[in-house]
Design a protein around this motif. Structure first.
Motif, mmCIF file in Angstrom:
data_model
loop_
_atom_site.group_PDB
_atom_site.id
_atom_site.type_symbol
_atom_site.label_atom_id
_atom_site.label_comp_id
_atom_site.label_asym_id
_atom_site.label_seq_id
_atom_site.Cartn_x
_atom_site.Cartn_y
_atom_site.Cartn_z
ATOM 1 N N THR A 1 0.853 -1.181 0.000
ATOM 2 C CA THR A 1 0.000 0.000 0.000
ATOM 3 C C THR A 1 0.892 1.235 0.000
ATOM 4 O O THR A 1 1.718 1.391 0.909
ATOM 5 N N ASP B 1 2.609 4.766 0.621
ATOM 6 C CA ASP B 1 2.620 5.648 1.777
ATOM 7 C C ASP B 1 1.890 6.948 1.442
ATOM 8 O O ASP B 1 2.136 7.558 0.401
ATOM 9 N N THR B 2 1.005 7.397 2.345
ATOM 10 C CA THR B 2 0.186 8.569 2.044
ATOM 11 C C THR B 2 1.024 9.837 1.923
ATOM 12 O O THR B 2 0.714 10.709 1.112
ATOM 13 N N GLU B 3 2.089 9.968 2.728
ATOM 14 C CA GLU B 3 2.932 11.159 2.622
ATOM 15 C C GLU B 3 3.648 11.202 1.280
ATOM 16 O O GLU B 3 3.818 12.265 0.683
ATOM 17 N N LEU C 1 2.484 9.881 -1.460
ATOM 18 C CA LEU C 1 1.458 10.216 -2.438
ATOM 19 C C LEU C 1 1.147 11.708 -2.409
ATOM 20 O O LEU C 1 0.963 12.341 -3.454
ATOM 21 N N ARG C 2 1.123 12.265 -1.209
ATOM 22 C CA ARG C 2 0.894 13.698 -1.082
ATOM 23 C C ARG C 2 1.971 14.480 -1.847
ATOM 24 O O ARG C 2 1.691 15.491 -2.503
ATOM 25 N N SER D 1 -8.143 15.743 2.826
ATOM 26 C CA SER D 1 -8.080 14.340 3.236
ATOM 27 C C SER D 1 -7.468 13.522 2.111
ATOM 28 O O SER D 1 -7.719 13.792 0.934
ATOM 29 N N LEU D 2 -6.637 12.542 2.479
ATOM 30 C CA LEU D 2 -6.065 11.600 1.510
ATOM 31 C C LEU D 2 -6.070 10.227 2.142
ATOM 32 O O LEU D 2 -5.511 10.028 3.222
ATOM 33 N N ARG D 3 -6.716 9.296 1.488
ATOM 34 C CA ARG D 3 -6.758 7.910 1.969
ATOM 35 C C ARG D 3 -6.365 6.978 0.834
ATOM 36 O O ARG D 3 -6.645 7.253 -0.340
ATOM 37 N N CYS D 4 -5.740 5.883 1.199
ATOM 38 C CA CYS D 4 -5.364 4.886 0.200
ATOM 39 C C CYS D 4 -5.717 3.499 0.726
ATOM 40 O O CYS D 4 -5.334 3.127 1.838
ATOM 41 N N VAL E 1 -6.898 5.513 -4.351
ATOM 42 C CA VAL E 1 -6.626 6.733 -3.582
ATOM 43 C C VAL E 1 -7.874 7.605 -3.620
ATOM 44 O O VAL E 1 -8.458 7.832 -4.680
ATOM 45 N N LEU F 1 -9.201 11.398 -2.540
ATOM 46 C CA LEU F 1 -8.818 12.744 -2.126
ATOM 47 C C LEU F 1 -10.063 13.589 -1.897
ATOM 48 O O LEU F 1 -11.042 13.468 -2.638
#
Length: 338
Positions: free
Chosen positions: A7, A9-11, A13-14, A27-30, A35, A37
């Motif tokens: 999966t 990493d959200t950071e 991806l940010r 908000s960001l979820r994976c 993903v 947003l």
């Protein structure tokens, strides 16, 4: 970039997002290669939102572990500010096959090009087509506070359709109450940013139309017909339904009116000519004009490129329709509060 369970990493991806998207990120979820947003949308036009969505989606899909990107925009909630609910503009017809959905799409785009904040609801639950007409097929809407967030389109008009919620080609075999429930879900979505909601109704005068009249009374209705007598008889029934429901008739549009041969240039009228204008006069409702029968309208619509977003005679016809409808909306703006 990926964690041991593959999966991303959200950071990380940010960091892939364009700077403007990072600044507006709420908000960001994976999860499972998808993903989701939520971006803050204050100060952005509908066209700017669409451009930002495309840029963010493209950036995230470069990551090999990401298969799908879902993006939602939320309007800024100013303290104490209360925005009026958008006015509903129903587009109806008494029968199918008169080009009502294509006209709804292009009317929405034409209104947006005039500066209105316009949303589009595909209320044709059993035969949804707006996802294709606005080039948003394959995009799934996200939910926020248990309400759907409209899908941004490249043409400045956010949209919601059952085509966004069901699998491609899936038959929607629902009884009337379920269809009415679906309509409620689409109309009670996050439309706070819209001034006007164009609602593409299914043909006829059934459960969806009755739910619309009883629960979400439109500010007005645009009726679509082709010139031939049978279509006009059915259009008259649609006008009667709205009139009995206390919904003002914005006017009647004659669609598929006049065909110019691309080879010889000769003009013909395969469906007749002037029938809708004569019927409008008899019924005492405004006549909003004619939209030609043109293969360019069909090919551009199938490609998800509304003719109203371009130039030429087709765009001019829809622009003229949009101007009349916008003038009607402006002239009746204060009537609903009286």
């Amino acid at each position: 970039m990926s964690t041991p369970d593959s999966t991303p990493d959200t950071e990380a991806l940010r960091a892939l997002l364009p700077a403007q998207a990072r600044e507006r990120l709420q908000s960001l979820r994976c999860a499972e290669a998808t993903v989701t947003l939520i971006l803050e949308a204050s100060g952005l036009s509908a066209r700017d939102r669409a451009a930002l969505e495309i840029a963010a989606r493209k950036a995230l899909l470069r990551e090999e572990d990401i298969a799908e990107v879902r993006i939602a925009f939320m309007a800024d909630k100013d303290a104490g500010a209360v925005k009026a609910a958008p006015r509903i503009l129903a587009v109806g017809s008494g029968k199918g096959g008169v080009g009502k959905s294509t006209l709804s799409t292009n009317l929405a785009v034409a209104l947006a090009r005039q500066g209105l904040k316009v949303g589009l609801v595909d209320a044709d639950i059993y035969g949804p087509s707006q996802a294709r007409l606005l080039g948003t097929e394959g995009i799934k809407p996200v939910a926020h506070d248990k309400r759907l967030v409209p899908v941004a389109s490249p043409w400045g008009v956010p949209v919601l359709s059952m085509a966004h919620l069901s699998e491609p080609g899936q038959a929607i075999a629902w009884r009337g109450p379920m269809a009415a429930g679906a309509l409620t879900q689409l109309l009670e979505a996050h439309w706070e940013d819209a001034d006007v909601l164009v609602v593409d109704l299914p043909p006829g005068t059934g459960d969806v139309q009755l739910t619309m009249l009883q629960k979400f009374k439109p500010a007005g209705a645009v009726i679509v017909s082709t010139p031939q007598d049978l279509a006009l008889i059915d259009a008259t029934r649609a006008i009667e339904l709205f009139t009995k429901g206390g919904v003002p008739i914005v006017g009647l549009v004659e669609n598929m009116a006049g065909y110019i041969c691309p080879h010889c240039g000769e003009e013909s009228d395969p469906f007749g000519c002037g029938g809708a204008q004569a019927s409008a006069q008899e019924l005492g409702v405004p006549f909003l004009g004619r939209i030609p029968l043109d293969i360019a309208i069909r090919t551009q619509s199938d490609a998800g490129t509304p003719p109203a977003a371009g130039e030429g005679k087709q765009a001019e016809a829809f622009a003229a329709l949009g101007q009349q409808v916008a003038a009607w909306l402006d002239s009746t703006a204060g009537a609903e509060s009286n």
